[in-house]
Design a protein around this motif. Structure first.
Motif, short mmCIF file in Angstrom:
data_model
loop_
_atom_site.label_atom_id
_atom_site.label_comp_id
_atom_site.label_asym_id
_atom_site.label_seq_id
_atom_site.Cartn_x
_atom_site.Cartn_y
_atom_site.Cartn_z
N MET A 128 17.74 -1.60 -11.76
CA MET A 128 17.79 -0.46 -10.88
C MET A 128 19.24 0.00 -10.75
O MET A 128 20.15 -0.80 -10.57
CB MET A 128 17.22 -0.82 -9.51
N GLU A 129 19.45 1.28 -10.83
CA GLU A 129 20.78 1.86 -10.78
C GLU A 129 21.19 2.13 -9.33
O GLU A 129 20.43 2.69 -8.56
CB GLU A 129 20.77 3.18 -11.55
N GLU A 130 22.39 1.65 -8.95
CA GLU A 130 22.88 1.89 -7.60
C GLU A 130 23.63 3.21 -7.56
O GLU A 130 24.36 3.55 -8.48
CB GLU A 130 23.84 0.78 -7.17
N HIS A 131 23.42 3.95 -6.48
CA HIS A 131 24.13 5.21 -6.29
C HIS A 131 25.06 5.08 -5.10
O HIS A 131 24.63 4.71 -4.02
CB HIS A 131 23.14 6.36 -6.04
N ALA A 132 26.30 5.36 -5.32
CA ALA A 132 27.27 5.32 -4.23
C ALA A 132 27.07 6.54 -3.34
O ALA A 132 26.69 7.61 -3.81
CB ALA A 132 28.68 5.31 -4.80
N ALA A 133 27.31 6.34 -2.06
CA ALA A 133 27.22 7.46 -1.13
C ALA A 133 28.32 8.45 -1.46
O ALA A 133 29.41 8.07 -1.89
CB ALA A 133 27.37 6.96 0.30
N PRO A 134 28.06 9.74 -1.30
CA PRO A 134 29.12 10.72 -1.56
C PRO A 134 30.27 10.50 -0.58
O PRO A 134 30.06 10.02 0.53
CB PRO A 134 28.43 12.07 -1.34
N PRO A 135 31.47 10.82 -0.98
CA PRO A 135 32.60 10.62 -0.07
C PRO A 135 32.50 11.53 1.16
O PRO A 135 31.95 12.63 1.08
CB PRO A 135 33.82 10.99 -0.92
N THR A 136 33.00 11.02 2.27
CA THR A 136 33.11 11.84 3.47
C THR A 136 34.30 12.77 3.28
O THR A 136 35.34 12.36 2.78
CB THR A 136 33.33 10.95 4.70
N VAL A 137 34.14 14.01 3.67
CA VAL A 137 35.19 15.00 3.48
C VAL A 137 35.69 15.45 4.86
O VAL A 137 34.91 15.73 5.76
CB VAL A 137 34.66 16.22 2.69
N TYR A 138 37.00 15.49 5.01
CA TYR A 138 37.64 15.97 6.23
C TYR A 138 38.41 17.22 5.86
O TYR A 138 39.03 17.28 4.81
CB TYR A 138 38.60 14.92 6.80
N GLN A 139 38.36 18.19 6.73
CA GLN A 139 39.06 19.44 6.44
C GLN A 139 39.87 19.86 7.65
O GLN A 139 39.38 19.81 8.78
CB GLN A 139 38.05 20.53 6.08
N VAL A 140 41.11 20.22 7.42
CA VAL A 140 41.97 20.75 8.46
C VAL A 140 42.51 22.09 8.00
O VAL A 140 42.47 22.42 6.81
CB VAL A 140 43.14 19.79 8.81
N HIS A 141 43.03 22.87 8.92
CA HIS A 141 43.62 24.16 8.60
C HIS A 141 45.00 24.20 9.22
O HIS A 141 45.18 23.82 10.38
CB HIS A 141 42.77 25.31 9.14
N GLY A 142 45.98 24.63 8.47
CA GLY A 142 47.34 24.74 8.98
C GLY A 142 47.87 26.15 8.82
O GLY A 142 47.46 26.89 7.93
N SER A 143 48.76 26.52 9.73
CA SER A 143 49.43 27.82 9.64
C SER A 143 50.84 27.68 10.19
O SER A 143 51.12 26.82 11.01
CB SER A 143 48.64 28.88 10.41
N THR A 144 51.72 28.57 9.72
CA THR A 144 53.09 28.58 10.20
C THR A 144 53.63 30.00 10.13
O THR A 144 53.04 30.88 9.48
CB THR A 144 53.99 27.62 9.40
N ALA A 145 54.73 30.21 10.81
CA ALA A 145 55.45 31.48 10.79
C ALA A 145 56.92 31.17 10.56
O ALA A 145 57.34 30.03 10.75
CB ALA A 145 55.24 32.22 12.11
N PRO A 146 57.71 32.16 10.14
CA PRO A 146 59.14 31.90 9.98
C PRO A 146 59.71 31.30 11.27
O PRO A 146 59.36 31.69 12.38
CB PRO A 146 59.73 33.28 9.71
N GLY A 147 60.56 30.30 11.10
CA GLY A 147 61.13 29.59 12.24
C GLY A 147 60.50 28.23 12.44
O GLY A 147 60.98 27.42 13.21
N GLY A 148 59.38 27.98 11.75
CA GLY A 148 58.81 26.65 11.76
C GLY A 148 57.79 26.35 12.83
O GLY A 148 57.38 25.21 12.98
#
Length: 146
Positions: free
Chosen positions: A1-21
């Protein structure tokens, strides 16, 4: 029987910046102000290195809670201090050290088992340990006598 690994958990973030940091990171439902400035006075907001060390601290604390449920392991409080060491050339982190303090009445062998589980099951822990030195201690403090 072939074992199937669980799909990876995915984390997502969003970043933004403006001049000056002035930067922001949106993670889960929170917005985190970030110091994205370069060659200027610190803003007081965490920078990328602080956030990486904070992610490591959060990993340790989350896995204390996880182990508390799975082992089970009794504790009243957990605190951790993390130190991240970096070098300039080539730019990279060289070491992460930590001291985890637990208010617990668990015996030392159970504290050692907890520490083993933190090292074995921590995703951020294992990711950092693959590329830098990671070392730490757990200090137990007896609960207050009532």
């Amino acid at each position: 029987m072939e074992e199937h690994a669980a799909p990876p958990t995915v984390y997502q973030v969003h970043g933004s910046t403006a001049p000056g940091g002035e930067a922001r990171i949106r993670a889960a439902t929170q917005t985190i102000p970030v110091d994205g400035s370069w060659a200027s006075a610190p803003t007081g907001a965490p920078g990328p290195a602080d956030l990486l060390a904070a992610a490591f601290a959060a990993c340790l604390l989350k896995n204390v809670e996880r182990s508390g449920k799975l082992l089970p392991f009794r504790y009243q409080r957990a605190e951790v201090d993390v130190r991240a060491s970096r070098q300039d050339s080539p730019p990279r982190f060289t070491a992460f050290t930590y001291e985890l303090r637990l208010v617990t009445d668990e015996p030392q062998r159970r504290i050692d088992l907890l520490h083993q589980n933190l090292r074995r099951h921590g995703t951020v822990y294992n990711t950092l340990a693959a590329v830098s030195e990671v070392d730490g201690t757990i200090v137990s403090v007896p609960p207050p006598v009532e």
